[in-house]
Scaffold this motif. Structure first.
Motif, PDB file in Angstrom:
ATOM      1  N   GLN A  50     -44.856   4.415  -2.366  1.00 33.65           N
ATOM      2  CA  GLN A  50     -45.201   3.715  -1.066  1.00 33.65           C
ATOM      3  C   GLN A  50     -44.609   2.568  -0.561  1.00 33.65           C
ATOM      4  O   GLN A  50     -44.376   2.159   0.380  1.00 33.65           O
ATOM      5  CB  GLN A  50     -46.678   3.759  -1.226  1.00 33.65           C
TER       6      GLN A  50
ATOM      7  N   GLY B  92     -48.589  -1.465   6.921  1.00 30.11           N
ATOM      8  CA  GLY B  92     -48.938  -1.337   5.530  1.00 30.11           C
ATOM      9  C   GLY B  92     -49.618  -2.407   4.773  1.00 30.11           C
ATOM     10  O   GLY B  92     -49.754  -2.415   3.706  1.00 30.11           O
TER      11      GLY B  92
ATOM     12  N   GLU C  68     -52.894  -4.771   3.906  1.00 25.70           N
ATOM     13  CA  GLU C  68     -54.223  -4.391   3.773  1.00 25.70           C
ATOM     14  C   GLU C  68     -55.078  -5.555   4.794  1.00 25.70           C
ATOM     15  O   GLU C  68     -54.602  -6.793   4.778  1.00 25.70           O
ATOM     16  CB  GLU C  68     -54.573  -4.977   2.233  1.00 25.70           C
TER      17      GLU C  68
ATOM     18  N   GLU D 124     -55.087  -0.325  -3.540  1.00 27.71           N
ATOM     19  CA  GLU D 124     -55.468   1.120  -3.194  1.00 27.71           C
ATOM     20  C   GLU D 124     -56.734   0.744  -2.264  1.00 27.71           C
ATOM     21  O   GLU D 124     -57.699   0.279  -2.716  1.00 27.71           O
ATOM     22  CB  GLU D 124     -55.893   1.951  -4.414  1.00 27.71           C
TER      23      GLU D 124
ATOM     24  N   LYS E 254     -55.298   5.151  -0.084  1.00 26.98           N
ATOM     25  CA  LYS E 254     -53.855   4.708   0.530  1.00 26.98           C
ATOM     26  C   LYS E 254     -53.566   3.377  -0.324  1.00 26.98           C
ATOM     27  O   LYS E 254     -54.374   2.552  -0.305  1.00 26.98           O
ATOM     28  CB  LYS E 254     -53.942   4.962   1.860  1.00 26.98           C
ATOM     29  N   TRP E 255     -52.244   3.343  -0.730  1.00 30.84           N
ATOM     30  CA  TRP E 255     -51.797   2.178  -1.520  1.00 30.84           C
ATOM     31  C   TRP E 255     -51.025   1.268  -0.249  1.00 30.84           C
ATOM     32  O   TRP E 255     -50.423   1.804   0.596  1.00 30.84           O
ATOM     33  CB  TRP E 255     -50.926   2.332  -2.379  1.00 30.84           C
ATOM     34  N   LEU E 256     -51.612  -0.145   0.055  1.00 29.26           N
ATOM     35  CA  LEU E 256     -51.338  -0.832   0.837  1.00 29.26           C
ATOM     36  C   LEU E 256     -50.728  -1.982   0.372  1.00 29.26           C
ATOM     37  O   LEU E 256     -50.981  -2.437  -0.720  1.00 29.26           O
ATOM     38  CB  LEU E 256     -52.480  -1.543   1.903  1.00 29.26           C
TER      39      LEU E 256
END
Length: 132
Positions: free
Chosen positions: A32, A51, A53, A124, A128-130
């Motif tokens: 990612q 992407g 957060e 996470e 979803k990983w940001l």
């Protein structure tokens, strides 16, 4: 003889169970982070910034500043180092105490044949990983 065979099986089983493999979650984090930086390389700045957060909760003027800073950063790298030409994923490490936090380590390669290792803090959120 049976005891020796049993002992050998126990030793072999122990040795095989110690085999260390990268957990799947770390592979996901690394992939990612690398995808985000690929977006930066390809000039898709909006997608790169998406992407981050909490970007959707930032004021519009702050988002505009982030976009301007991103464009400026890429332009400076192009002028000083020939631009970013490739991003390679090195490894990712998930925090052992808070498994929703991780660091991804990437190698950014530049047009002047220099390279730089960068650490991308990740979090996470809802599966979803940001970038943090």
């Amino acid at each position: 003889m049976k005891k020796a065979f049993f002992f050998l099986l126990v030793i072999l089983g122990s040795a095989l169970s110690c085999k260390q493999e990268t957990p799947v979650a770390e592979d996901v984090v690394l992939k990612q982070a690398q995808e985000y930086y690929q977006l930066l390389l390809s000039g898709e700045y909006d997608a790169f910034l998406s992407g981050i957060e909490g970007l959707d909760s930032l004021p519009a003027d702050y988002r505009e500043q982030l976009m301007a800073n991103t464009c400026q950063f890429v332009d400076v790298q192009r002028k000083q180092r020939g631009g970013m030409v490739r991003v390679e994923g090195l490894r990712a490490v998930i925090d052992s105490t808070a498994t929703t936090y991780a660091n991804a380590f990437l190698m950014v390669c530049f047009g002047d044949s220099t390279h730089e290792e960068v650490v991308v803090p990740m979090v996470e959120k809802q599966g979803k990983w940001l970038m943090r």
